[in-house]
Design an enzyme around this catalytic site. Structure first.
Site, PDB file in Angstrom:
ATOM      1  N   ASP A 405      40.862  16.715  59.749  1.00 58.75           N
ATOM      2  CA  ASP A 405      40.662  18.169  59.769  1.00 58.75           C
ATOM      3  C   ASP A 405      40.993  18.702  61.166  1.00 58.75           C
ATOM      4  OD1 ASP A 405      39.823  20.689  58.960  1.00 58.75           O
ATOM      5  OD2 ASP A 405      37.690  20.282  59.296  1.00 58.75           O
ATOM      6  N   GLU A 408      45.428  21.345  63.715  1.00 55.70           N
ATOM      7  CA  GLU A 408      46.556  22.282  63.962  1.00 55.70           C
ATOM      8  C   GLU A 408      47.053  22.189  65.401  1.00 55.70           C
ATOM      9  OE1 GLU A 408      43.634  23.072  62.438  1.00 55.70           O
ATOM     10  OE2 GLU A 408      44.578  22.795  60.491  1.00 55.70           O
ATOM     11  N   ASP A 479      40.876  26.185  54.152  1.00 54.61           N
ATOM     12  CA  ASP A 479      39.724  27.005  53.782  1.00 54.61           C
ATOM     13  C   ASP A 479      40.090  28.193  52.898  1.00 54.61           C
ATOM     14  OD1 ASP A 479      38.409  25.193  55.274  1.00 54.61           O
ATOM     15  OD2 ASP A 479      38.029  26.514  56.980  1.00 54.61           O
TER      16      ASP A 479
HETATM   17  O1  MIG Z   1      35.584  24.978  60.891  1.00 57.47           O
HETATM   18  O2  MIG Z   1      34.215  20.171  58.829  1.00 57.47           O
HETATM   19  O3  MIG Z   1      38.802  23.129  56.441  1.00 57.47           O
HETATM   20  O4  MIG Z   1      37.133  21.657  54.763  1.00 57.47           O
HETATM   21  O5  MIG Z   1      34.446  21.441  55.513  1.00 57.47           O
HETATM   22  C1  MIG Z   1      35.068  24.215  59.862  1.00 57.47           C
HETATM   23  C2  MIG Z   1      33.789  21.379  58.335  1.00 57.47           C
HETATM   24  C3  MIG Z   1      35.605  22.821  59.983  1.00 57.47           C
HETATM   25  C4  MIG Z   1      37.151  23.057  58.157  1.00 57.47           C
HETATM   26  C5  MIG Z   1      37.702  22.406  56.943  1.00 57.47           C
HETATM   27  C6  MIG Z   1      36.625  22.280  55.919  1.00 57.47           C
HETATM   28  C7  MIG Z   1      35.475  21.489  56.468  1.00 57.47           C
HETATM   29  C8  MIG Z   1      34.954  22.167  57.739  1.00 57.47           C
HETATM   30  N1  MIG Z   1      36.018  22.303  58.708  1.00 57.47           N
END
Ligand code: MIG
Length: 764
Positions: A405, A408, A479
């Site tokens: 996650d 980016e 998201d």
């Molecule tokens: O800013 O890890 O897209 O799937 O549950 C939130 C917490 C950070 C973003 C991900 C989301 C995940 C969440 N993460």
């Protein structure tokens, strides 16, 4: 800019073109792929997506013709003119793609005053008119339809919209006018009345794709740094162009079978007891499920490669207990490393110089979940090796997949400045170049680690990616929200990811942000069970979204569709085998197979699963009846077996019905009822046959190891004739055990056929 075309020099499949002010290289990657390279920043490609060792030697015909140089493969003719203008023709002599010869007419920029005033009311004012250092402007003839470009929002056909490539984490509800999202796949397919082609712009810096929004006369690509480096990809059909793009950037390897099952997730299951409870409920409610995801809360203070000791008594024991019940655990890993002396990941990274630095040479920090954090320099092979080694911590715990996650990369205190120093293999560069491939390299490092320590086919999910990431990782669309327009958007978004060489993808079923409703979740699972990655995931603070949270009707319908997925697992697995071979998607827009049918070229609310199944889900609140369109041919309603001819018709679709149609002559392989992959040994395969003429290739292997790449797999060919003659043939025998028998469902009858490897032909 380029000036007059002066001369050319051919060297094998490569032609150097000399203009008054510029050099250009046109090189054939294969008969159907030409690369146009203008060395502006460097003499080399520095591609992060293309493997040049896969290039074939192509015989080129090169000649002067009037004022242009003609470069020809057996499939493409490119004519190069003064000013670096190029026109591409296909085998039939159709000019498919032509450089625009006039100046762009950008929308006038606004005065600073007007801008300020508008911004004070909260409007976002962006000037799209500003010219880019590098621009490719292509003429639009008026019949262009554009598909691909990765995970962009909006509709299937990208014409009339503008997009940017700059991997961005923006949790606001993503709507049609969003220009950026998490991924960069600078590739699209163009469908015109009498030809198709693809363009892949291999430059990782922030770039713009204006797909005819500025003008009806042209579309353009713009970027301010790097080289002009693009590929013209030919093919007779959209499918050929996709296959060729797969040859260029790689295809998705066949995944482990269990990864195609159902995944349950939420941010966050905070305690060991919660995770065990979710697992228990899934089995109690008989919702088949293979995977539970652990979001950031399993870590100790969000420190990557640690486990929270307070909330988990014994994570290894928990994972092993769950595994006895068929569950696999996937854990999240973010790139940000907490700045904390004494934390070994941080200390090792600092000691070895593995984190990116600002221009002054200080380790750069920003803020993410663990607080002040530093960022691994994934473009550096040593950093990737170190990151792969860290996967051992998870593999030793029994973790079966890793979810990447925030890559980016996202950062809470503003974006990392573009001049922060990053590495690209042995070369020093900056964030501006490496931003869009940060997720790509993180996924690659993770892939290599899992492959080394776990040995099985790595399962990785990433949020950010670049062209080529499909070789290492699956992806989810980030998201989304529990809103109906995001269920609607899921279809074109996943289809376009598939049209961008990224077939193993899914959205958060039920929606991530905001609160879902029983009806929305129900309609979403009906789409989700056909999406390659099938995961229910929701955000902290939102309404609980596990299937049993909404009462009996919801859980019953939910179960029906998860079961359908498990029944069709062998079909999906076959599609993945095809995806690895041919670069084709799993979830497909109808236009991929019916490209000349104008009724499907802009069809956003139906899709195909492979070439045999059309799904026409309900994606509007309150709707229980919908218009369905089927292309020419003979189709069957999956549920009732009623015959349908091509065309438009109304279909009743009460809450428990997702309209599904199967092409006549289809042979769908089915698995028996199961709660998870591996629960039962499958020695008999059911074949659900839909009357007509057709043949189908079925693939079988151990479902997890790399042995299939050494030939340890079976391939069966099934054929059905209109007169009911059915035939089984073993095309490849490399895996034991084979099926012992087939159970045939045909015209309301059931027949069992024992099988010992020999060819069978019989009248059903
Ligand atoms: O800013 O890890 O897209 O799937 O549950 C939130 C917490 C950070 C973003 C991900 C989301 C995940 C969440 N993460």
């Amino acid at each position: 800019m380029f000036g007059k075309l002066l001369s050319y020099k051919q060297q094998g499949s490569k032609v150097d073109l000399l203009f008054e002010n510029q050099k250009m290289v046109i090189e054939a990657f294969q008969e159907q792929i030409l690369n146009v390279f203008v060395p502006i920043q460097s003499k080399e490609h520095y591609s992060k997506a293309v493997d040049f060792t896969k290039k074939s030697e192509v015989r080129l015909n090169v000649n002067w013709e009037d004022e242009s140089v003609i470069i020809q493969t057996s499939e493409i003719t490119a004519k190069v003119y003064d000013e670096g203008k190029i026109d591409f023709y296909n085998r039939e002599g159709v000019c498919c793609c032509r450089d625009y010869r006039m100046d762009r007419i950008p929308a006038p920029c606004m005065s600073q005053e007007t801008k300020k005033l508008m911004e004070s009311e909260g409007h976002k004012v962006e000037d799209e008119g500003v010219p880019h250092k590098i621009e490719v402007v292509k003429a639009m003839e008026g019949d262009e339809l554009f598909y691909g470009l990765g995970d962009k929002t909006g509709f299937l056909n990208k014409r009339h919209y503008v997009y940017e490539m700059w991997n961005t984490d923006n949790p606001d509800p993503q709507v049609d006018n969003f220009k950026v999202l998490y991924k960069t796949i600078p590739f699209f397919l163009t469908k015109r009345k009498d030809c198709v082609y693809g363009l892949f712009f291999d430059n990782t810096y922030r770039s713009v794709f204006n797909m005819g929004k500025e003008s009806e006369n042209y579309f353009y690509y713009g970027v301010d740094e790097g080289n002009l480096d693009y590929y013209y990809i030919a093919g007779d059909h959209l499918t050929d162009v996709l296959t060729n793009y797969g040859k260029l950037t790689g295809t998705v390897p066949v995944p482990q079978l269990w990864t195609l099952g159902y995944h349950q997730s939420r941010w966050g299951y905070e305690w060991e007891s919660e995770v065990r409870d979710i697992a228990k409920k899934l089995r109690e409610y008989h919702i088949p499920c293979d995977t539970i995801h652990l979001d950031i809360d399993y870590m100790d203070n969000f420190k990557v490669f640690t486990w929270n000791q307070e909330r988990y008594d014994d994570p290894k024991q928990m994972i092993s207990d769950l595994s006895n019940d068929g569950f696999k655990i996937v854990t999240i890993i973010d790139p940000g490393v907490k700045l904390e002396e004494g934390y070994d990941i941080y200390d090792t990274g600092i000691k070895n110089g593995y984190f990116v630095r600002d221009k002054e040479g200080n380790v750069y920090d920003n803020w993410v979940w663990p607080g002040t954090s530093v960022f691994p320099d994934f473009g550096n092979p040593d950093v990737r090796r170190w990151w792969s080694e860290n996967q051992k911590f998870l593999v030793d715990m029994g973790v079966r997949g890793v979810w990447n996650d925030m890559n980016e990369p996202a950062s809470f205190h503003g974006e990392i400045p573009t001049d922060v120093v990053f590495t690209d293999e042995g070369r020093v560069t900056n964030h501006g170049e490496m931003h869009n491939v940060y997720g790509h390299f993180m996924a690659k490092a993770t892939y290599e680690g899992l492959k080394h320590y776990d040995k099985r086919r790595p399962f990785i999910i990433t949020r950010a990616c670049y062209s080529g990431t499909q070789k290492y990782s699956t992806a989810w669309t980030g998201d989304n929200h529990s809103i109906w327009c995001h269920l609607q958007m899921a279809i074109p978004q996943l289809c376009n990811l598939g049209m961008s060489g990224m077939p193993y993808v899914g959205t958060d079923v039920g929606g991530f942000g905001s609160d879902t409703t029983p009806e929305l979740l129900t309609r979403w699972v009906q789409v989700g069970c056909f999406s390659p990655l099938f995961r229910n995931h929701s955000a902290k603070g939102t309404r609980f979204q596990e299937p049993w949270a909404f009462g009996n009707e919801t859980v019953n319908i939910y179960r029906k569709y998860v079961k359908l997925r498990y029944k069709l697992l062998p079909y999906f697995y076959d599609l993945f085998y095809e995806a690895e071979q041919k670069g084709l998607p799993i979830m497909r827009p109808l236009v991929l197979h019916y490209e000349d049918d104008v009724n499907v070229q802009n069809l956003n609310d139906q899709f195909m699963a492979g070439a045999q199944i059309i799904v026409a889900p309900v994606v509007n609140q309150g709707q229980t009846m919908r218009m369905v369109y089927l292309p020419e041919g003979q189709w069957y309603d999956y549920w009732t077996r009623e015959e349908e001819k091509g065309g438009y018709f109304l279909k009743e679709a009460p809450l428990d019905v997702c309209p599904i149609y199967v092409k006549a002559g289809s042979i769908l392989p089915n698995f028996p009822n199961m709660e998870y992959v591996g629960q039962k040994e499958i020695r008999q395969l059911t074949l659900d046959i839909f009357e007509g003429e057709g043949s189908y290739i079925h693939y079988q292997d151990d479902g997890e190891s790399f042995a299939y790449q050494e030939g340890e797999y079976n391939q069966y060919q099934f054929t059905i004739h209109a007169n009911g003659v059915f035939c089984v043939e073993l095309l490849h025998h490399g895996y034991e055990p084979m099926y012992e028998s087939f159970r045939i469902l045909y015209k309301n009858r059931e027949v069992e056929i024992p099988f010992c490897g020999e060819k069978i032909e019989m009248n059903l």
